[in-house]
Design a protein around this motif. Structure first.
Motif, PDB file in Angstrom:
ATOM      1  N   VAL A  17       0.823  -1.216   0.000  1.00  0.00           N
ATOM      2  CA  VAL A  17       0.000   0.000   0.000  1.00  0.00           C
ATOM      3  C   VAL A  17       0.854   1.263   0.000  1.00  0.00           C
ATOM      4  O   VAL A  17       0.423   2.317  -0.462  1.00  0.00           O
ATOM      5  N   ARG A  27       1.144   3.132  -3.298  1.00  0.00           N
ATOM      6  CA  ARG A  27      -0.016   3.749  -3.922  1.00  0.00           C
ATOM      7  C   ARG A  27       0.023   5.248  -3.658  1.00  0.00           C
ATOM      8  O   ARG A  27       0.377   5.680  -2.568  1.00  0.00           O
ATOM      9  N   GLU A  75      -2.159   7.507  -3.013  1.00  0.00           N
ATOM     10  CA  GLU A  75      -2.945   8.083  -1.936  1.00  0.00           C
ATOM     11  C   GLU A  75      -2.360   7.790  -0.557  1.00  0.00           C
ATOM     12  O   GLU A  75      -2.765   8.372   0.443  1.00  0.00           O
ATOM     13  N   TYR A 112       5.923   9.689  -2.541  1.00  0.00           N
ATOM     14  CA  TYR A 112       5.342   8.746  -3.484  1.00  0.00           C
ATOM     15  C   TYR A 112       6.379   8.312  -4.509  1.00  0.00           C
ATOM     16  O   TYR A 112       6.888   9.129  -5.269  1.00  0.00           O
ATOM     17  N   PRO A 136       6.311   5.738  -7.455  1.00  0.00           N
ATOM     18  CA  PRO A 136       5.398   4.833  -8.143  1.00  0.00           C
ATOM     19  C   PRO A 136       6.035   3.614  -8.803  1.00  0.00           C
ATOM     20  O   PRO A 136       5.323   2.717  -9.216  1.00  0.00           O
TER      21      PRO A 136
END
Length: 254
Positions: A149, A152, A154, A160, A162
């Motif tokens: 998770v 992700r 969010e 972040y 990716p």
């Protein structure tokens, strides 16, 4: 920076200098942050510059006498004829929206006899399982791996990242962008470090890439592990260890 990151950085630049000694050379650090690598490069005699999205951070770099561009790599417009002896990406390429596009742009910015050096997290060869040890290699899941998770958007926009590359995908991207890898680590822990030199691009159809079915299987295992084993581990091992550490800390502060 942390002692661990500082040690990584020293090893990283040592490997760069096996190909291009930094004294008197130009070095561009993409995603330079607060300038840890820029400082280390300058100490080794390089003329350094950083690219960093945060304008406030770049202002602080400038105040310390370090050149910096405030913006993303795609916002950066090289001067006519601009080239760099060394371009570095330290824990950055996995945070880019278009890593292949970034590599292609950097291919036009590195000097003919220069190098591109990358350090990034990677899943190595057997991504979900531990390296062979005591006859149990490929059996024991890596509990130390971050939860799926986390990757992700969010989950945490401020951090972040990716992409989570394998070594094969890293090397494939470099070939397509016009780089030949001349050095790549073989360690399983600590991500992948590599040094590459500019060459002619190779068409994607001629590059070895991952089997999508194997990648899908790995992510399924990862997700299944997070839902079943990780909660038990956190309750029985991680939480008691953290509570014990806090207790020791409180005792030491009395």
């Amino acid at each position: 920076g942390s002692p661990r990151k500082t040690a990584w950085l020293k090893t990283f630049l040592d490997e760069v200098e096996q190909e291009v000694p930094l004294t008197g050379r130009s070095l561009l650090d993409v995603g330079c942050g607060e300038g840890l690598l820029l400082d280390a490069g300058r100490e080794r005699g390089a003329n350094v510059k950083g690219i960093e999205p945060e304008a406030a951070v770049v202002a602080e770099l400038n105040a310390r006498g370090l050149a910096g561009f405030a913006g993303l790599l795609e916002d950066y417009t090289p001067e006519p004829g601009e080239s760099w002896d060394v371009i570095t990406m330290f824990l950055v390429i996995d945070a880019m929206i278009d890593p292949v596009g970034a590599l292609k742009k950097l291919r036009g910015m590195v000097s003919d006899d220069g190098v591109l050096a990358i350090l990034t997290g990677s899943r190595y060869k057997t991504p979900f399982f531990t390296k062979p040890a005591f006859g149990y290699g490929g059996v024991v899941p890596r509990i130390v791996r971050d939860p799926l998770v986390k990757f992700r958007p969010e989950a945490d926009w401020a951090d972040y990242h990716p992409y989570f590359f394998t070594r094969k995908t890293l090397l494939a991207m470099l070939k397509v962008a016009g780089f030949e890898t001349v050095y790549c680590t073989s360690e399983q822990i600590g991500g992948t470090r590599l040094v590459a030199r500019p060459t002619e691009p190779v068409p994607l159809a001629q590059v070895e890439t991952e089997d999508p079915r194997e990648l899908a299987k790995d992510f399924e295992n990862w997700h299944r592990f997070d839902r079943t084993v990780r909660p038990v581990y956190k309750t029985l091992v991680e939480k008691p260890v953290m509570l014990a550490a806090r207790a020791v800390g409180r005792g030491g502060n009395r």
